[in-house]
Enzyme design. Structure first.
Site, short mmCIF file in Angstrom:
data_model
loop_
_atom_site.label_atom_id
_atom_site.label_comp_id
_atom_site.label_asym_id
_atom_site.label_seq_id
_atom_site.Cartn_x
_atom_site.Cartn_y
_atom_site.Cartn_z
N ASP A 32 -43.77 6.76 -8.77
CA ASP A 32 -44.44 5.78 -9.63
C ASP A 32 -44.62 4.45 -8.89
OD1 ASP A 32 -45.70 4.90 -11.92
OD2 ASP A 32 -43.84 4.50 -13.02
N ASN A 80 -51.92 11.92 -17.76
CA ASN A 80 -52.67 11.08 -16.82
C ASN A 80 -54.19 11.23 -16.96
OD1 ASN A 80 -50.12 11.34 -14.23
ND2 ASN A 80 -50.55 9.60 -15.56
C1 IPE Z 1 -45.46 9.47 -14.56
O1 IPE Z 1 -45.96 8.22 -14.22
C2 IPE Z 1 -46.37 10.55 -14.05
C3 IPE Z 1 -46.41 10.72 -12.59
C4 IPE Z 1 -45.68 10.07 -11.72
C5 IPE Z 1 -47.34 11.72 -12.13
P1 IPE Z 1 -46.87 7.39 -15.21
O2 IPE Z 1 -47.19 6.12 -14.53
O3 IPE Z 1 -48.00 8.22 -15.68
O4 IPE Z 1 -45.89 7.16 -16.46
P2 IPE Z 1 -45.92 6.06 -17.61
O5 IPE Z 1 -47.30 6.06 -18.20
O6 IPE Z 1 -45.57 4.76 -16.98
O7 IPE Z 1 -44.86 6.51 -18.56
C1 IPE Z 2 -47.95 6.87 -9.79
O1 IPE Z 2 -48.39 5.57 -9.69
C2 IPE Z 2 -49.02 7.88 -9.52
C3 IPE Z 2 -49.46 8.63 -10.71
C4 IPE Z 2 -48.97 8.52 -11.91
C5 IPE Z 2 -50.53 9.58 -10.51
P1 IPE Z 2 -49.15 4.85 -10.88
O2 IPE Z 2 -50.61 5.10 -10.73
O3 IPE Z 2 -48.59 5.25 -12.20
O4 IPE Z 2 -48.83 3.34 -10.58
P2 IPE Z 2 -48.47 2.21 -11.62
O5 IPE Z 2 -47.35 2.70 -12.46
O6 IPE Z 2 -49.70 1.94 -12.42
O7 IPE Z 2 -48.07 1.05 -10.77
MG MG Z 3 -47.13 4.54 -13.36
#
Ligand code: IPE
Ligand code: IPE
Ligand code: MG
Length: 259
Positions: A32, A80
């Protein structure tokens, strides 16, 4: 994370002493913070995903070298799809680029690719990249690199419950025969047995939630949360997480093995 490590900074140089006999067999990572990493650099969110892909390469080799048996990476959740189409499209293209450039290294390191999730809902080109990578690495018998792609733990459980209910309805299984193992075998982690449950679950970027990841499987996992954003995660950060894991006393409801 160990107190001597500054949670805010990625660790680059510290060499940590790990007990090679207590390396977690299954490490799962909620990768994340890609978007926030990019935002902090005034870059588009997808630049964070691109850098995150390079981190996946480095961490895969590091985990394999440490003797991890299964590395599960949460790459795309069933939630997502709510993101803007451009970002979703970019995320769907990433596995194509990743496997195109990295399969030779995976083979060199004896790493076998595996994928869990509702992959039939992915674009055809992503499905092909995944299928080819699985086929190309099928003879590797070192670490399993297991991507969670269009994965969600609740959907997984619903599918698993349906599967069990069908066996009962068909008279192949009695209700009283349903046990932990029946559930293990109905979930997407079943092919990872005997390492279907993570020993260590890491989430990067400072968020301390599970976001629908492996809810059944983490019943007794050790959880490690680090402020490091995924693109800044390194082999050393992984080692620090494993050092923290090794400092834990896993009791599984019993009493300490130590006195
Ligand atoms: C969790 O991260 C999913 C992945 C790392 C693929 P998100 O960024 O989607 O989670 P939330 O929305 O902060 O809970
Ligand atoms: C994790 O990084 C990757 C996926 C969930 C696909 P994020 O895209 O969630 O990054 P933040 O949480 O918005 O910083
Ligand atoms: Mg995220």
């Amino acid at each position: 994370m160990f107190a001597f490590l500054n949670k805010k900074d990625p660790v680059e140089t510290t060499e940590l002493k790990l007990d090679p006999k207590r390396i977690p067999a299954h490490v799962a990572i909620i990768m994340d913070g890609n978007g926030r990493w990019a935002k902090a650099r005034h870059l588009p969110r997808v630049a964070g995903h691109k850098e995150g892909m390079n981190t996946v390469k480095k961490v895969t080799i590091a985990a394999s070298n440490l003797g991890v048996k299964v590395l599960t990476l949460y790459a795309f959740s069933t939630e997502n799809w709510k993101r803007p189409t451009d970002e979703v499209n970019y995320l769907m293209q990433l596995p194509v680029n990743f496997f195109e450039t990295f399969v030779p290294d995976l083979i060199k390191n004896n790493v076998r690719v595996s994928v869990m999730g509702y992959t039939d809902k992915l674009p055809a080109s992503t499905q092909k990249a995944v299928k080819d990578a699985i086929a190309d690495t099928k003879d590797c018998d070192g670490m399993v690199l297991n991507f969670a792609l269009n994965y969600g733990s609740r959907a997984e459980m619903v599918t698993g419950i349906q599967k069990i209910a069908r066996q009962v309805a068909a008279g192949e299984l009695a209700v009283d025969e349903i046990d932990d193992q029946t559930v293990d075998e109905a979930l997407m982690t079943a092919p990872l047995a005997p390492y279907h449950d993570p020993d260590l679950l890491i989430r990067t970027s400072g968020e301390e939630r599970l976001s629908n990841f492996l809810l059944w499987q983490i019943a007794y996992s050790e959880l490690e949360f680090t402020d490091v954003k995924w693109p800044d995660f390194t082999a050393t950060t992984l080692q620090a997480c494993i050092a923290a894991f090794q400092s834990r006393d896993r009791r599984f409801g019993g009493l300490s093995a130590k006195k």
